[in-house]
Motif scaffolding. Structure first.
Motif, PDB file in Angstrom:
ATOM      1  N   THR A 178       1.842   0.339  -1.675  1.00 53.01           N
ATOM      2  CA  THR A 178       0.503   0.576  -2.225  1.00 53.01           C
ATOM      3  C   THR A 178      -0.155   1.627  -1.343  1.00 53.01           C
ATOM      4  OG1 THR A 178       0.349  -1.707  -2.982  1.00 53.01           O
ATOM      5  CG2 THR A 178      -1.743  -0.509  -2.728  1.00 53.01           C
ATOM      6  N   VAL A 179      -0.629   2.701  -1.960  1.00 50.83           N
ATOM      7  CA  VAL A 179      -1.285   3.747  -1.175  1.00 50.83           C
ATOM      8  C   VAL A 179      -2.779   3.665  -1.429  1.00 50.83           C
ATOM      9  CG1 VAL A 179      -1.413   6.216  -0.686  1.00 50.83           C
ATOM     10  CG2 VAL A 179       0.758   5.207  -1.420  1.00 50.83           C
ATOM     11  N   ALA A 180      -3.540   3.409  -0.379  1.00 45.87           N
ATOM     12  CA  ALA A 180      -5.003   3.383  -0.488  1.00 45.87           C
ATOM     13  C   ALA A 180      -5.504   4.758  -0.080  1.00 45.87           C
ATOM     14  CB  ALA A 180      -5.578   2.311   0.423  1.00 45.87           C
ATOM     15  N   ILE A 181      -6.007   5.510  -1.042  1.00 49.50           N
ATOM     16  CA  ILE A 181      -6.479   6.873  -0.775  1.00 49.50           C
ATOM     17  C   ILE A 181      -7.957   6.810  -0.413  1.00 49.50           C
ATOM     18  CG2 ILE A 181      -6.779   9.180  -1.772  1.00 49.50           C
ATOM     19  CD1 ILE A 181      -4.256   8.584  -3.436  1.00 49.50           C
ATOM     20  N   THR A 182      -8.275   7.336   0.778  1.00 50.75           N
ATOM     21  CA  THR A 182      -9.656   7.270   1.257  1.00 50.75           C
ATOM     22  C   THR A 182     -10.299   8.652   1.285  1.00 50.75           C
ATOM     23  OG1 THR A 182      -9.021   7.566   3.563  1.00 50.75           O
ATOM     24  CG2 THR A 182      -9.066   5.300   2.757  1.00 50.75           C
ATOM     25  N   GLU A 183      -9.494   9.690   0.973  1.00 52.63           N
ATOM     26  CA  GLU A 183     -10.001  11.074   1.045  1.00 52.63           C
ATOM     27  C   GLU A 183      -8.957  11.949   0.364  1.00 52.63           C
ATOM     28  OE1 GLU A 183     -12.622  12.901   3.325  1.00 52.63           O
ATOM     29  OE2 GLU A 183     -11.898  14.181   1.675  1.00 52.63           O
ATOM     30  N   LYS A 184      -9.399  12.788  -0.584  1.00 53.29           N
ATOM     31  CA  LYS A 184      -8.404  13.566  -1.327  1.00 53.29           C
ATOM     32  C   LYS A 184      -8.240  15.004  -0.841  1.00 53.29           C
ATOM     33  CE  LYS A 184      -8.115  10.853  -5.500  1.00 53.29           C
ATOM     34  NZ  LYS A 184      -8.174  10.734  -6.940  1.00 53.29           N
ATOM     35  N   SER A 185      -9.141  15.460   0.037  1.00 54.70           N
ATOM     36  CA  SER A 185      -9.028  16.865   0.442  1.00 54.70           C
ATOM     37  C   SER A 185      -7.920  17.023   1.483  1.00 54.70           C
ATOM     38  CB  SER A 185     -10.364  17.350   0.997  1.00 54.70           C
ATOM     39  OG  SER A 185     -10.750  16.529   2.056  1.00 54.70           O
TER      40      SER A 185
ATOM     41  N   GLY B 107      -2.939  11.541   8.241  1.00 54.30           N
ATOM     42  CA  GLY B 107      -4.001  11.627   7.248  1.00 54.30           C
ATOM     43  C   GLY B 107      -4.719  10.289   7.216  1.00 54.30           C
ATOM     44  N   PRO B 108      -5.805  10.190   6.473  1.00 54.64           N
ATOM     45  CA  PRO B 108      -6.619   8.970   6.499  1.00 54.64           C
ATOM     46  C   PRO B 108      -6.189   7.885   5.502  1.00 54.64           C
ATOM     47  CG  PRO B 108      -7.726  10.657   5.231  1.00 54.64           C
ATOM     48  CD  PRO B 108      -6.440  11.266   5.696  1.00 54.64           C
ATOM     49  N   GLN B 109      -5.093   8.143   4.776  1.00 55.33           N
ATOM     50  CA  GLN B 109      -4.664   7.158   3.772  1.00 55.33           C
ATOM     51  C   GLN B 109      -3.923   6.006   4.455  1.00 55.33           C
ATOM     52  OE1 GLN B 109      -6.187   8.863   1.875  1.00 55.33           O
ATOM     53  NE2 GLN B 109      -5.515  10.975   1.839  1.00 55.33           N
ATOM     54  N   VAL B 110      -3.999   4.824   3.848  1.00 60.53           N
ATOM     55  CA  VAL B 110      -3.267   3.673   4.396  1.00 60.53           C
ATOM     56  C   VAL B 110      -2.209   3.267   3.385  1.00 60.53           C
ATOM     57  CG1 VAL B 110      -3.460   1.315   5.264  1.00 60.53           C
ATOM     58  CG2 VAL B 110      -5.309   2.948   5.675  1.00 60.53           C
TER      59      VAL B 110
ATOM     60  N   GLY C  74      -3.036  -4.667  -4.404  1.00 60.79           N
ATOM     61  CA  GLY C  74      -3.748  -3.615  -5.139  1.00 60.79           C
ATOM     62  C   GLY C  74      -5.210  -3.983  -5.346  1.00 60.79           C
ATOM     63  N   ALA C  75      -5.450  -5.223  -5.758  1.00 62.93           N
ATOM     64  CA  ALA C  75      -6.830  -5.655  -6.028  1.00 62.93           C
ATOM     65  C   ALA C  75      -7.652  -5.631  -4.741  1.00 62.93           C
ATOM     66  CB  ALA C  75      -6.817  -7.058  -6.630  1.00 62.93           C
ATOM     67  N   ALA C  76      -7.069  -6.094  -3.634  1.00 61.42           N
ATOM     68  CA  ALA C  76      -7.808  -6.146  -2.365  1.00 61.42           C
ATOM     69  C   ALA C  76      -8.165  -4.738  -1.898  1.00 61.42           C
ATOM     70  CB  ALA C  76      -6.979  -6.862  -1.305  1.00 61.42           C
ATOM     71  N   LEU C  77      -7.225  -3.801  -2.048  1.00 63.43           N
ATOM     72  CA  LEU C  77      -7.501  -2.433  -1.593  1.00 63.43           C
ATOM     73  C   LEU C  77      -8.498  -1.736  -2.510  1.00 63.43           C
ATOM     74  CD1 LEU C  77      -6.407  -1.263   1.007  1.00 63.43           C
ATOM     75  CD2 LEU C  77      -4.868  -3.017   0.217  1.00 63.43           C
ATOM     76  N   ARG C  78      -8.390  -1.992  -3.812  1.00 64.69           N
ATOM     77  CA  ARG C  78      -9.330  -1.368  -4.760  1.00 64.69           C
ATOM     78  C   ARG C  78     -10.772  -1.780  -4.464  1.00 64.69           C
ATOM     79  NH1 ARG C  78      -5.551  -2.657  -8.564  1.00 64.69           N
ATOM     80  NH2 ARG C  78      -4.190  -0.859  -8.729  1.00 64.69           N
TER      81      ARG C  78
ATOM     82  N   VAL D  50     -12.434   3.186  -0.373  1.00 70.15           N
ATOM     83  CA  VAL D  50     -11.166   3.533  -1.035  1.00 70.15           C
ATOM     84  C   VAL D  50     -11.497   4.225  -2.353  1.00 70.15           C
ATOM     85  CG1 VAL D  50      -9.083   2.593  -2.128  1.00 70.15           C
ATOM     86  CG2 VAL D  50      -9.850   1.714   0.094  1.00 70.15           C
ATOM     87  N   VAL D  51     -10.984   5.460  -2.534  1.00 73.62           N
ATOM     88  CA  VAL D  51     -11.339   6.213  -3.741  1.00 73.62           C
ATOM     89  C   VAL D  51     -10.280   6.087  -4.828  1.00 73.62           C
ATOM     90  CG1 VAL D  51     -12.870   7.835  -2.571  1.00 73.62           C
ATOM     91  CG2 VAL D  51     -10.450   8.399  -2.773  1.00 73.62           C
ATOM     92  N   ASP D  52      -9.081   5.711  -4.446  1.00 74.63           N
ATOM     93  CA  ASP D  52      -8.016   5.554  -5.438  1.00 74.63           C
ATOM     94  C   ASP D  52      -6.909   4.699  -4.837  1.00 74.63           C
ATOM     95  OD1 ASP D  52      -6.703   5.888  -7.806  1.00 74.63           O
ATOM     96  OD2 ASP D  52      -6.370   8.050  -7.601  1.00 74.63           O
ATOM     97  N   VAL D  53      -6.163   4.036  -5.703  1.00 72.65           N
ATOM     98  CA  VAL D  53      -5.034   3.235  -5.238  1.00 72.65           C
ATOM     99  C   VAL D  53      -3.835   3.582  -6.114  1.00 72.65           C
ATOM    100  CG1 VAL D  53      -4.097   0.880  -5.104  1.00 72.65           C
ATOM    101  CG2 VAL D  53      -6.415   1.337  -4.304  1.00 72.65           C
ATOM    102  N   MET D  54      -2.708   3.900  -5.475  1.00 70.22           N
ATOM    103  CA  MET D  54      -1.484   4.173  -6.223  1.00 70.22           C
ATOM    104  C   MET D  54      -0.435   3.182  -5.765  1.00 70.22           C
ATOM    105  SD  MET D  54      -1.430   8.332  -5.859  1.00 70.22           S
ATOM    106  CE  MET D  54      -0.754   8.891  -7.413  1.00 70.22           C
ATOM    107  N   GLN D  55       0.409   2.738  -6.687  1.00 70.36           N
ATOM    108  CA  GLN D  55       1.461   1.792  -6.287  1.00 70.36           C
ATOM    109  C   GLN D  55       2.811   2.302  -6.757  1.00 70.36           C
ATOM    110  OE1 GLN D  55      -0.190  -2.080  -7.708  1.00 70.36           O
ATOM    111  NE2 GLN D  55      -0.260  -2.540  -5.513  1.00 70.36           N
ATOM    112  N   SER D  56       3.818   2.012  -5.965  1.00 71.58           N
ATOM    113  CA  SER D  56       5.150   2.496  -6.327  1.00 71.58           C
ATOM    114  C   SER D  56       6.219   1.554  -5.802  1.00 71.58           C
ATOM    115  CB  SER D  56       5.367   3.889  -5.721  1.00 71.58           C
ATOM    116  OG  SER D  56       6.687   4.322  -5.971  1.00 71.58           O
TER     117      SER D  56
END
Ligand code: DP6
Length: 320
Positions: free
Chosen positions: A171-178, A277-280, A293-297, A302-308
């Motif tokens: 699960t990727v917790a995106i905290t910044e997209k730049s 980078g700042p993602q976890v 996923g729910a906890a990170l969202r 957290v601006v986005d969550v991706m799972q793979s």
């Protein structure tokens, strides 16, 4: 003279941070990673005898800043006396934001360029080319859980567990997209030259790698969690203690770690890692992915969550 490939990023559990040799881009120690499935880079390469310069499009836009590195990688694969290349890449996740886009990009580039030029290269040979362009890219040639070892003057890379052998979810917790301000390559050189902890970090890598490999072999989730979190925090200690200090985290990065600790306290099988980078990135058993996923969202910042799930190595999609 044209081919298209796909590669996915990989997330290191035992990290690569430091080079033995800057010219050949040989890492200072081995590493161990997970190749993802749902995040991808697709790359088309077309060699054109009549062209007079290489060209690069990233997500449909010209990318002159990245072109010299791409051209050097093509020279490495095909030789400097080669036709010009039209390279076009598409990425379904943020670029240069600590999500290993350079790993999937260079892995995809070597596969597409090798096939477009009609080379019948072995996977390890392509991995070595990818690694000379970007150390972590060598691992994206392989599926599932991947170990990169450092031999005398070359790397050896292999998959030590296929995706189906030990299904895990990332699960990727995106905290910044730049894009980040300083790339991994120059940053690790700064660490190597200035961090008082650098030598100690490298000297302990072989033991961490052995512990991680043993945890994978015995499918010991708790042991893999322990070595991964420890290795990640050691790498960030090296970064923080560099001059200038390399702090890739933001406040949401830390809030995500609190979320992971809370999940762990509730008995959820999950652990974290963080790159340049700042993602976890949170690794969990698939059955826990929904809770993670729910906890990170619902984590602040957290601006986005991706799972793979885990996925395959770089491969050809088409070409002739
Ligand atoms: C923190 O592979 O991007 O993601 O070889 O200079 O291109 P270069 O570095 P790069 O560094 C990856 C650093 C990391 C850890 C890892 O993936 O192992």
């Amino acid at each position: 003279m044209r081919a298209t490939s796909q590669a996915q990023p990989n997330i290191a559990l035992v990290k690569y941070w430091g080079k033995r040799d800057a010219v050949s881009n040989l890492p200072a120690a081995g590493s161990l990673s997970l190749t993802l499935d749902s995040l991808w880079t697709r790359m088309s390469v077309k060699f054109d005898e009549s062209g007079n310069a290489d060209a690069l499009l990233v997500n449909g836009e010209e990318a002159p800043a990245m072109l010299p590195r791409v051209s050097r990688c093509l020279d490495d694969i095909v030789g400097v006396k080669r036709p010009c290349a039209m390279v076009s890449s598409e990425c379904n996740f943020p670029i240069a934001a600590g999500l290993a886009s350079s790993a999937s990009s260079f892995a995809a580039l070597v596969v597409a360029a090798s096939h477009a030029f009609g080379l019948e290269s072995e996977t390890l040979e392509m991995a070595r080319s990818a690694g000379r362009a970007s150390g972590s890219a060598a691992r994206s040639l392989y599926a599932g859980i991947v170990e990169l070892q450092l031999a005398d003057d070359a790397i050896a890379v292999a998959s030590i567990a296929a995706p189906r052998d030990w299904p895990l979810t990332v699960t990727v917790a995106i905290t910044e997209k730049s894009a980040k301000k300083i790339g991994s390559g120059p940053a690790m050189n700064i660490s190597q030259q200035t961090s008082p902890f650098y030598k100690e970090w490298i000297s302990r890598q072989a033991q961490d790698l052995a512990n991680a490999r043993a945890a994978v072999e015995s499918r010991d989730f708790a042991a893999l969690a322990a070595v991964t979190e420890h290795n990640c925090l050691k790498m960030h200690s090296v970064m923080w203690s560099s001059r200038p200090s390399l702090v890739y985290w933001n406040s949401a990065t830390l809030t995500c770690l609190e979320t992971v600790r809370r999940l762990q306290a509730d008995g959820v099988p999950a652990f974290f890692t963080i790159d340049a980078g700042p993602q976890v990135k949170i690794i969990s058993e698939p059955a826990a992915a929904e809770d993670v996923g729910a906890a990170l969202r619902s984590t602040n910042g957290v601006v986005d969550v991706m799972q793979s799930p885990l996925g395959d190595g770089a491969r050809l999609l088409g070409g002739k």
